[in-house]
Scaffold this active site. Structure first.
Site, PDB file in Angstrom:
ATOM      1  N   HIS A 124       6.785   6.913  10.968  1.00  0.00           N
ATOM      2  CA  HIS A 124       6.897   6.700   9.522  1.00  0.00           C
ATOM      3  C   HIS A 124       6.884   8.085   8.861  1.00  0.00           C
ATOM      4  O   HIS A 124       6.252   9.012   9.376  1.00  0.00           O
ATOM      5  CB  HIS A 124       5.670   5.890   9.091  1.00  0.00           C
ATOM      6  CG  HIS A 124       5.681   5.397   7.687  1.00  0.00           C
ATOM      7  ND1 HIS A 124       5.383   6.207   6.612  1.00  0.00           N
ATOM      8  CD2 HIS A 124       5.930   4.166   7.175  1.00  0.00           C
ATOM      9  CE1 HIS A 124       5.441   5.476   5.501  1.00  0.00           C
ATOM     10  NE2 HIS A 124       5.777   4.241   5.808  1.00  0.00           N
ATOM     11  N   ASP A 201      -1.585   7.026  14.292  1.00  0.00           N
ATOM     12  CA  ASP A 201      -1.312   6.273  13.077  1.00  0.00           C
ATOM     13  C   ASP A 201      -1.433   4.794  13.446  1.00  0.00           C
ATOM     14  O   ASP A 201      -0.573   4.240  14.125  1.00  0.00           O
ATOM     15  CB  ASP A 201       0.102   6.630  12.590  1.00  0.00           C
ATOM     16  CG  ASP A 201       0.591   5.711  11.489  1.00  0.00           C
ATOM     17  OD1 ASP A 201      -0.074   4.705  11.186  1.00  0.00           O
ATOM     18  OD2 ASP A 201       1.668   6.003  10.930  1.00  0.00           O
ATOM     19  N   GLN A 204       0.058  -0.058  11.623  1.00  0.00           N
ATOM     20  CA  GLN A 204       0.605  -1.352  12.056  1.00  0.00           C
ATOM     21  C   GLN A 204      -0.212  -1.985  13.173  1.00  0.00           C
ATOM     22  O   GLN A 204      -0.054  -3.173  13.455  1.00  0.00           O
ATOM     23  CB  GLN A 204       2.051  -1.184  12.539  1.00  0.00           C
ATOM     24  CG  GLN A 204       3.017  -0.764  11.465  1.00  0.00           C
ATOM     25  CD  GLN A 204       3.198  -1.829  10.385  1.00  0.00           C
ATOM     26  OE1 GLN A 204       3.019  -3.016  10.618  1.00  0.00           O
ATOM     27  NE2 GLN A 204       3.547  -1.398   9.190  1.00  0.00           N
ATOM     28  N   LYS A 227      -2.773  -3.517   5.061  1.00  0.00           N
ATOM     29  CA  LYS A 227      -2.011  -4.117   6.162  1.00  0.00           C
ATOM     30  C   LYS A 227      -2.899  -4.999   7.017  1.00  0.00           C
ATOM     31  O   LYS A 227      -2.483  -5.554   8.027  1.00  0.00           O
ATOM     32  CB  LYS A 227      -1.376  -3.019   7.026  1.00  0.00           C
ATOM     33  CG  LYS A 227      -0.566  -2.049   6.178  1.00  0.00           C
ATOM     34  CD  LYS A 227       0.686  -1.603   6.815  1.00  0.00           C
ATOM     35  CE  LYS A 227       1.270  -0.445   6.028  1.00  0.00           C
ATOM     36  NZ  LYS A 227       2.671  -0.646   5.714  1.00  0.00           N
ATOM     37  N   CYS A 365      11.070   3.804   5.641  1.00  0.00           N
ATOM     38  CA  CYS A 365      10.404   5.120   5.690  1.00  0.00           C
ATOM     39  C   CYS A 365      10.472   5.727   7.086  1.00  0.00           C
ATOM     40  O   CYS A 365       9.519   6.378   7.546  1.00  0.00           O
ATOM     41  CB  CYS A 365       8.954   5.041   5.217  1.00  0.00           C
ATOM     42  SG  CYS A 365       8.767   4.501   3.531  1.00  0.00           S
TER      43      CYS A 365
HETATM   44  N1  PMP Z   1       2.458   4.534   9.098  1.00  0.00           N
HETATM   45  C1  PMP Z   1       3.016   3.357   9.399  1.00  0.00           C
HETATM   46  C2  PMP Z   1       3.376   3.056  10.823  1.00  0.00           C
HETATM   47  C3  PMP Z   1       3.221   2.426   8.380  1.00  0.00           C
HETATM   48  O1  PMP Z   1       3.774   1.251   8.674  1.00  0.00           O
HETATM   49  C4  PMP Z   1       2.834   2.749   7.055  1.00  0.00           C
HETATM   50  C5  PMP Z   1       3.068   1.787   5.921  1.00  0.00           C
HETATM   51  N2  PMP Z   1       4.377   1.267   5.868  1.00  0.00           N
HETATM   52  C6  PMP Z   1       2.259   3.987   6.812  1.00  0.00           C
HETATM   53  C7  PMP Z   1       2.084   4.854   7.857  1.00  0.00           C
HETATM   54  C8  PMP Z   1       1.806   4.394   5.453  1.00  0.00           C
HETATM   55  O2  PMP Z   1       0.765   3.568   5.025  1.00  0.00           O
HETATM   56  P1  PMP Z   1       0.275   3.605   3.516  1.00  0.00           P
HETATM   57  O3  PMP Z   1       1.505   3.488   2.663  1.00  0.00           O
HETATM   58  O4  PMP Z   1      -0.611   2.402   3.399  1.00  0.00           O
HETATM   59  O5  PMP Z   1      -0.447   4.890   3.311  1.00  0.00           O
END
Ligand code: PMP
Length: 407
Positions: A124, A201, A204, A227, A365
């Site tokens: 991401h 990270d 997910q 999430k 993203c």
């Molecule tokens: N890493 C991953 C794998 C994600 O799926 C997301 C959220 N789509 C993020 C980072 C960022 O998370 P947040 O927007 O809650 O900070």
């Protein structure tokens, strides 16, 4: 008591009981954010009605109650990820802020010219851009770890990239774009063998697996409350104690100090050193309620159900001409990313929305990953504990209708 009954669980989530564009809502955008059970909504509501106050400050009953609930929430998160100590749990706004904290604090102190940060092509943007920013300042370099056609991290290529200039490996445990479950234990062991640190990270992963930071032996772990059936605006950075202890503060302000004077300021201990300003108290309490809710779910049964939904999806997808799943990971959670010949992803998303079906379209993203597959975006259906085979059937009914409209 642990339970698992997707149709019954739906009743815990008031938002699911509504019509969108004249149809029962089918919510398949869980990788973007999950819905909130009644108990989480009630915990936030109850806090603001009965206990609202600032924490760690006032000498009065409400401040005490708010502080106790806030610190109990930290304990709950600590237990949830099997942290040795609650003070290794730092509150942030979410995964993004957690990664930026490590990049700006640990990175500034530990990266220099010639050093490398390995980041997979599956990441991401939140696990790419913070490393680019700090590397641009320190003279270190962000090096991508390639991904195979199947959407797995190329482990052979990863091992070839590892040398003693690699200071950090930053990867997700589960890919939000393709659903890939990464072999993080192996990645961590290999990284540690060359003296590199590992940032996971977990944005997910937390909603699919039990997380044990000690068994993983990662150095940093990040996730977001929203999430995991919790509120937005609250998240967690977990780190090994000796690393967090050695790191300089990320932001300055109230709460994070010991003594402030114009001849020099000293800093508070963990976790407060990294928590400048009034925190998201209601968010932390809401997240604790979400973890309590999640603990009532039989995770093994949930995983079997999710794999059944994914298999049902793949079976139905096989019957649609011109539908191509992106990636075929060795192991995947209930995330299905695809493109449909002749129907742009954004149009398909709109046509599904018109039928009350919520999916995500676009690059998720993950622009480097999309570029890797020669795509500008995909359509993504992502499943959670309250999704049913009927939801999947509705999705494919919707896809077929969209395909007819575009024919
Ligand atoms: N890493 C991953 C794998 C994600 O799926 C997301 C959220 N789509 C993020 C980072 C960022 O998370 P947040 O927007 O809650 O900070």
């Amino acid at each position: 008591s642990v339970r698992f009954d997707p149709a019954g669980l739906r009743a815990d989530f008031p938002i699911l009981d509504q019509q969108v564009n004249g149809r029962d809502l089918v919510y398949l955008d869980n990788a973007a954010t999950t819905q909130k059970p009644e108990s989480v909504i009630a915990a936030i509501d109850g806090y603001y009605r009965a206990d609202n106050s600032n924490v760690h400050r006032g000498a009065h009953a409400l401040a005490d109650r708010a502080t106790v609930a806030f610190e109990a929430a930290r304990e709950r998160v600590s237990g949830f990820i099997n942290s040795p100590l609650a003070k290794q749990v730092i509150w942030t706004r979410g995964t993004t802020e957690s990664i930026n904290l490590v990049a700006q604090s640990w990175g500034r102190q530990n990266l220099g010219p010639g050093d490398k940060v390995l980041v997979s092509v599956l990441e991401h943007h939140a696990n790419i851009v913070p490393w680019q920013l700090i590397c641009a300042e320190t003279g270190a370099e962000v090096v991508p770890i390639p991904v195979t056609d199947a959407g797995d991290i190329d482990l052979e290529a990863f091992h070839q990239l590892l040398d003693d200039r690699v200071k950090l490996v930053a990867v997700n445990q589960v890919s939000n774009a393709l659903g890939t479950v990464n072999p993080v234990r192996r990645i961590i062991d290999s990284a540690h063998a060359v003296g590199a640190r590992v940032m996971l990270d977990g944005a997910q992963a937390v909603t699919h697996f039990a997380i044990d930071v000690q068994a993983l032996d990662c150095d940093f772990y990040a996730f977001s409350g929203h999430k995991l059936f919790g509120p937005t605006g609250i998240g967690v950075l977990w780190g090994k104690e000796e690393l967090l202890d050695a790191m300089p503060p990320f932001m300055g302000g109230g709460e994070m100090i010991d003594v402030v004077s114009f001849s020099g300021t000293t800093f508070n201990t963990l976790p407060f050193k990294f928590e400048a300003g009034t925190p998201n108290i209601a968010g932390a309490i809401g997240l604790a309620a979400a973890i309590e809710y999640f603990a009532s779910i039989d995770l093994e049964a949930a995983s079997v159900h999710e794999q059944m939904l994914l298999q049902h999806t793949l079976d139905l997808a096989g019957g649609i001409d011109g539908l191509r799943r992106i990636g075929q990971p060795r192991e995947s959670v209930g995330i299905f990313s695809f493109v449909l010949d002749g129907v742009p992803a954004s149009d398909l998303g709109m046509l599904l929305d018109q039928q009350g079906i919520a999916v995500r379209t676009g690059h998720h993203c993950t622009q480097p990953l999309m570029a890797r597959f020669g795509l500008s975006g995909t359509v993504r259906a992502s499943y959670s504990i309250y999704n049913t085979t009927e939801d999947v059937d509705r999705l494919f009914e919707g896809i077929k209708k969209a395909q007819r409209l575009f024919a």
